[in-house]
Design a protein around this motif. Structure first.
Motif, PDB file in Angstrom:
ATOM      1  N   GLY B   6      -3.561 -11.549  -9.789  1.00 15.65           N
ATOM      2  CA  GLY B   6      -2.544 -11.595  -8.557  1.00 15.65           C
ATOM      3  C   GLY B   6      -1.587 -10.582  -7.997  1.00 15.65           C
ATOM      4  N   ASP B   7       0.175 -11.742  -7.787  1.00 15.04           N
ATOM      5  CA  ASP B   7       0.771 -10.532  -6.853  1.00 15.04           C
ATOM      6  C   ASP B   7       1.065 -10.759  -8.186  1.00 15.04           C
ATOM      7  OD1 ASP B   7       0.246 -10.795  -4.560  1.00 15.04           O
ATOM      8  OD2 ASP B   7       2.149 -11.798  -4.287  1.00 15.04           O
ATOM      9  N   GLN B   9       3.967  -7.811 -11.304  1.00 15.17           N
ATOM     10  CA  GLN B   9       5.662  -6.401 -11.178  1.00 15.17           C
ATOM     11  C   GLN B   9       5.520  -6.028 -12.528  1.00 15.17           C
ATOM     12  OE1 GLN B   9       7.872  -6.691  -9.232  1.00 15.17           O
ATOM     13  NE2 GLN B   9       6.950  -7.430  -7.485  1.00 15.17           N
ATOM     14  N   PHE B  36      -5.350  -3.488  -4.256  1.00 13.92           N
ATOM     15  CA  PHE B  36      -4.429  -4.066  -3.958  1.00 13.92           C
ATOM     16  C   PHE B  36      -3.144  -3.518  -2.837  1.00 13.92           C
ATOM     17  CE2 PHE B  36      -6.006  -6.254  -7.557  1.00 13.92           C
ATOM     18  CZ  PHE B  36      -5.499  -7.609  -7.609  1.00 13.92           C
ATOM     19  N   ARG B  37      -2.182  -4.239  -2.916  1.00 12.79           N
ATOM     20  CA  ARG B  37      -1.243  -3.027  -1.750  1.00 12.79           C
ATOM     21  C   ARG B  37      -0.596  -3.236  -2.987  1.00 12.79           C
ATOM     22  NH1 ARG B  37      -3.723  -1.576   0.611  1.00 12.79           N
ATOM     23  NH2 ARG B  37      -4.982  -2.533   2.959  1.00 12.79           N
ATOM     24  N   SER B  58       5.019  -2.689  -7.726  1.00  7.68           N
ATOM     25  CA  SER B  58       5.019  -3.990  -7.336  1.00  7.68           C
ATOM     26  C   SER B  58       3.196  -4.262  -6.900  1.00  7.68           C
ATOM     27  CB  SER B  58       6.029  -4.332  -6.012  1.00  7.68           C
ATOM     28  OG  SER B  58       5.280  -5.588  -5.436  1.00  7.68           O
ATOM     29  N   SER B  60       0.659  -6.683  -4.840  1.00 15.23           N
ATOM     30  CA  SER B  60      -0.082  -7.564  -4.346  1.00 15.23           C
ATOM     31  C   SER B  60      -1.030  -7.657  -3.266  1.00 15.23           C
ATOM     32  CB  SER B  60       1.607  -8.201  -3.589  1.00 15.23           C
ATOM     33  OG  SER B  60       2.032  -7.034  -2.821  1.00 15.23           O
ATOM     34  N   ARG B  61      -1.323  -9.292  -2.651  1.00 13.99           N
ATOM     35  CA  ARG B  61      -2.753  -9.212  -1.895  1.00 13.99           C
ATOM     36  C   ARG B  61      -1.773  -8.832  -0.640  1.00 13.99           C
ATOM     37  NH1 ARG B  61      -7.370 -11.121  -4.584  1.00 13.99           N
ATOM     38  NH2 ARG B  61      -5.533 -11.629  -6.823  1.00 13.99           N
ATOM     39  N   GLU B  62      -0.913  -8.744  -0.382  1.00 12.60           N
ATOM     40  CA  GLU B  62      -0.832  -8.938   0.992  1.00 12.60           C
ATOM     41  C   GLU B  62       1.013  -7.431   1.594  1.00 12.60           C
ATOM     42  OE1 GLU B  62       0.989 -12.127   3.717  1.00 12.60           O
ATOM     43  OE2 GLU B  62      -0.653 -12.738   2.172  1.00 12.60           O
ATOM     44  N   LYS B  64       3.989  -6.106   0.262  1.00 14.20           N
ATOM     45  CA  LYS B  64       5.598  -6.046   0.128  1.00 14.20           C
ATOM     46  C   LYS B  64       6.052  -5.451   0.008  1.00 14.20           C
ATOM     47  CE  LYS B  64       4.644 -10.071  -2.781  1.00 14.20           C
ATOM     48  NZ  LYS B  64       5.159 -11.332  -3.804  1.00 14.20           N
ATOM     49  N   GLY B 186      -8.299  -6.538  -5.005  1.00 15.20           N
ATOM     50  CA  GLY B 186      -7.467  -6.569  -3.868  1.00 15.20           C
ATOM     51  C   GLY B 186      -7.693  -7.967  -2.455  1.00 15.20           C
ATOM     52  N   GLU B 471      11.173 -10.149   2.429  1.00  9.99           N
ATOM     53  CA  GLU B 471      11.194 -10.894   2.080  1.00  9.99           C
ATOM     54  C   GLU B 471      11.860 -11.853   1.375  1.00  9.99           C
ATOM     55  OE1 GLU B 471       7.346 -10.694   0.451  1.00  9.99           O
ATOM     56  OE2 GLU B 471       8.070 -12.456  -0.737  1.00  9.99           O
TER      57      GLU B 471
END
Ligand SMILES: Cc1ncc(C[n+]2csc(CCOP(=O)(O)OP(=O)(O)O)c2C)c(N)n1
Ligand code: SF4
Ligand SMILES: [Mg+2]
Lengths: 269, 549
Positions: B6-7, B9, B36-37, B58, B60-62, B64, B186, B471
């Motif tokens: 998922g998310d 780093q 993915f974002r 970074s 993520s799915r959304e 940020k 993603g 965030e």
């Protein structure tokens, strides 16, 4: 009537060498396309010429006329760009611009109104004042040797290098005309007496001479340039020292055309 | 570590010159292609060879636009990268490193460790040492379960030089590495254009009709010139100094070309006389000012937001300007477009204020707005044209036609001839002030301040701190206020936004609280300043702690 002079009040001192340059430029501009001509000036007595001519003008900052002119030519190559700059302007404050415009062979014409003094700020030494010049900030005379701008221009790539004198208006008209026609960077130093602070008429009348042979090979041109050291010694040669054909910056930088931003975005995914 | 990623780093680091930045971008593009974002933070020292560079990606799915303190993967091209970042690894995090370049065995220290023999791989494919970064990216993509077809497609596109060789190296790396994770799509996102803030500024300006871009190299603004130099159709030029840059730009704009220039604090300082000239001569001028840590040479490749007051005040005399402060690449795109348009519409200087983080970090650009070029209505003018005629904005004509166009830095009459007459001096000042009032009027209808959420505490921030502030306050009932335009300063809208709040906090990356000072001057009082001035961006955890105090 050529309609080239505005009714603006002229504030040059009677007898100032700038009148001579104005007359010559008037002649040159009237032979050219007035609408396509842009006169770019620095700040000083010389700069006032922008306010006197009824032509397109860009009255730039002190020392910055040359980069403004380079930008104008980059912006529209069809314009005929003539710079009227002072010695304080081009040899002191803006010498880096002068050298780089020569180096990149920008297709502009630079006419230096060299009175060898900061005139408008009331008599201070410039880079081409004679060493012993007594100015308002050098009451005991200067301590620095003058530079030789002709030599500087010849060694940094200027493709047209000439010197004229307002006391020889016919030759000066020919020189500036040729400079304007030259495709590339034209540097023309004009000896311009300042009757208020450094009246050089007598000495120039005596020491200047028109070169019999012009358009010299580079090395010879440089030697010729060193004949006069900008102090009070030596004879002062006048004429076109050097000319060379080479590509200008404007013909080498990329053309301006439509940019498809959608395509760039697609590629950056 | 779970099987569904998922998310994430990810840090990839190495010595300067080893290509960790390019590798970071490749990893970003790979995740981007999986929907993915992606956000990439760049950290590098002001050295060419050696030194330490790293990118933190970074995923993520959304969207940020933040990096976190703890990481899932550490990809190390050299030993320093391991030593510098291994403390950041989560308990279940994975260290992947170049076994060969690093002779130490880190697997004894516990945690998951994967050793990749990059040199062997490159040698086997007969590549050159510089291709180790490609090999590492490819190996990583296998570890996390990406498919070769999609990986090779991205690599092909992103490695235009020695593509075949790079692909061979990548393929060997892919085959030799074991798959451990299973990457998913993603969340059905479409891949986004990935742009740095600098690139987004260039794009926004292009959509406002940019024709020329001039600059002298200075980190962190150089990326704009580097990007535009590759765009066919734009005239780029690198003159002898920033003084030449600004004056050449004024010349080109006078000749009719939409021109933009850029620098960082030091170079911008050299431009200030020209900026003042733009105000006086009414020649459109658009300047990108990307802030870095000062004063003077400061810390050239590190973050600061300490040129706000300078941007608002640069240039001598009573002069008006338009200044914007975008917070991410989308805003940079939009506001650069706006700035160039306004410079031309109102014939005045406009400044786009960026900072090192925004300039050089990479963002997914959503671009959910429409842009256009503000067309200037150009009347036909003849011999009787006066450059400075009219009550406020004068008709803009370029030289080359029947009309004589006279511009000057002296105070002038309407023709453009110098004047010292009292009534003409006063009238010209008032003309320029009316122009500015007209701009203010137009901006009343625009979103010059963004607000997010509600709460009794208001947090005011500007520039690249945006991602981190959003965030860090996710779970907090606070009102967020972000001025996008900082001159003319939108104090009315800010006061309106503060009406129901009780406490004001201001977050910025400088040592003296420059935005706080501006707010105070406008009658907005800040109760608490949260400042950071060590050259690094705020992290989410750090900001959250400060806010909870
Ligand atoms: C940046 C800047 N520095 C100083 C000045 C003041 N200044 C005005 S004219 C001038 C000297 C002009 O000398 P020169 O270029 O030789 O022109 P002249 O008056 O001799 O024609 C100076 C120093 C200025 N206008 N701008
Ligand atoms: S001070 Fe000298 S240069 Fe200036 S107008 Fe008078 S004579 Fe000419
Ligand atoms: Mg002078």
């Amino acid at each position: 009537m050529d309609n080239l002079i505005l009714p603006t009040k002229n504030t040059w001192c009677p007898g100032c060498g700038n009148f001579g340059i104005q007359n010559v430029l008037r002649e040159v501009i009237s032979q050219n396309d007035r609408e396509k001509t842009v006169l770019v000036t620095g700040i000083g007595c010389h700069g006032k010429i922008a306010d006197y001519f009824n032509v397109n003008s860009f009255y730039s900052l002190h020392g910055r006329a040359i980069p403004s002119a380079v930008g104008i030519k980059m912006g529209n190559e069809e314009l005929q760009v003539i710079c009227s700059v002072g010695d304080g302007d081009a040899y002191n404050e803006g010498i880096a611009h002068l050298i780089h415009a020569a180096k990149r062979n920008s297709n502009i014409t630079v006419v230096v109104h060299n009175n060898r003094v900061f005139a408008l700020t009331v008599k201070q030494a410039t880079s081409t004042s004679p060493k012993e010049f007594v100015g308002s900030t050098t009451p005991k005379g200067g301590v620095e040797e003058p530079i030789n701008p002709m030599d500087v221009m010849l060694s940094t790539g200027a493709s047209f290098v000439a010197r004229g004198y307002v006391g020889k208006p016919e030759q000066l008209t020919r020189i500036i005309s040729e400079g304007v026609k030259h495709r590339g960077f034209s540097f023309i130093e004009v000896l311009q007496p300042c009757v208020a602070w450094l009246n050089t008429y007598e000495s120039y009348n005596e020491k200047t001479y028109e070169m019999e042979e012009e358009f010299l090979p580079l090395q010879e041109a440089r030697e010729k340039a060193r004949e006069w050291d900008y102090n009070n010694g030596g004879e002062i040669p006048l004429g076109v020292f050097y000319r060379e054909e080479k590509p200008t910056i404007e013909e080498q930088v990329g053309e301006v055309s439509f940019v498809d931003t959608k395509e760039i975005l697609e590629k950056s995914k | 570590m779970g099987n569904n990623l998922g998310d994430l780093q990810i840090i990839i680091g190495g010595a300067a010159g080893e290509g960790s930045k390019k590798a970071g971008l490749l990893i970003g593009k790979l995740f981007n292609s999986y929907g993915f974002r992606v956000f990439i933070h760049e950290d590098y020292e002001s050295v060419i060879k050696g030194g330490h560079n790293f990118s933190q990606i970074s995923v993520s799915r959304e969207c940020k636009d933040v990096i976190e303190e703890k990481i899932d993967f550490l990809l190390a091209l050299n030993k320093e990268a391991v030593l510098k970042h291994k403390e950041k690894l989560k308990k279940e995090g994975v260290l992947i490193y170049d076994f060969g370049a690093i002779d130490e065995d880190f697997s004894e220290e516990g945690g998951s460790v994967i050793k990749i023999p990059l040199k062997e791989i490159v040698d086997e494919a007969e590549g050159i040492p510089l291709m180790k970064n490609t090999a590492l990216v490819s190996a990583f993509s296998k570890i996390i379960g990406m498919e070769w077809d999609r990986v090779s497609e991205v690599l092909k596109r992103e490695l235009p030089v020695a593509t075949e060789k790079n692909l061979e190296v990548a393929e060997v790396a892919f085959e030799k590495t074991e798959k451990i994770e299973e990457v998913e799509e993603g969340g059905g996102n479409q891949p986004l254009p990935l742009l740095s803030g600098n690139q987004a500024v260039a794009m926004g300006a292009l959509e406002a009709g940019l024709e020329c871009y001039y600059a002298y190299p200075m980190t962190p603004s150089t990326g704009v010139l580097q990007f535009l130099a590759k765009v066919e159709g734009v005239r780029t030029f690198q003159p002898e100094s920033e003084i030449a840059v600004v004056n050449a730009a004024l010349g080109s704009a006078y000749a009719g070309k939409r021109t933009m220039i850029g620098s960082s604090g030091g170079g911008f300082a050299l431009m200030t006389e020209g900026i003042s000239f733009s105000a006086q001569s009414e020649i459109p001028l658009c300047v990108v000012l990307s802030q870095r840590m000062g004063p003077a040479t400061g810390v050239p490749t590190y973050q600061a937001q300490a040129d706000l007051l300078f941007a608002l005040n640069a240039g001598h005399g009573d002069m008006m300007r338009f200044v914007v402060a975008p917070g991410d690449a989308d805003e940079a795109y939009y506001l650069a477009n706006k700035a160039l348009n306004i410079a031309w519409k109102y014939q005045m200087p406009a400044i786009i204020l960026l900072d090192k983080e925004l300039s050089e970090n990479t963002y997914g650009v959503k671009k959910d707005f429409d842009l256009e070029k503000e067309e200037i209505v150009r009347e036909e003018k003849g011999e009787d044209y006066n450059r400075y005629e009219g009550e406020d904005v004068s008709p803009l004509i370029f030289p080359g036609g029947e009309a004589t166009v006279k511009v000057t830095g002296y105070e002038h009459d309407k023709k453009g001839v110098a004047t010292e007459k009292a009534e003409e001096i006063k009238a010209m000042h008032e003309k320029r002030i009316r122009k500015y009032e007209k701009l203010k009027e137009e901006l009343r209808e625009e979103e010059t301040v963004k607000t997010y959420k509600e709460g009794s505490t208001a947090i005011i921030f500007w520039g690249s701190t945006k991602g981190t502030v959003l965030e860090a306050t996710k779970e907090m009932d606070v009102k967020l206020i972000q001025p996008l335009v900082v001159q003319p300063f939108p104090e009315e809208k800010i006061k309106e936004a503060l009406r129901e709040t009780e406490r004001v906090v201001c977050v910025e990356a400088n040592a003296t609280g420059q935005m706080t000072k501006v707010l105070k001057e406008k009658g907005v009082f800040v109760d608490k300043k949260i400042l950071k001035y060590d050259g690094r961006p705020f992290t989410v955890e750090e900001l959250r702690k400060e806010l909870e105090k």
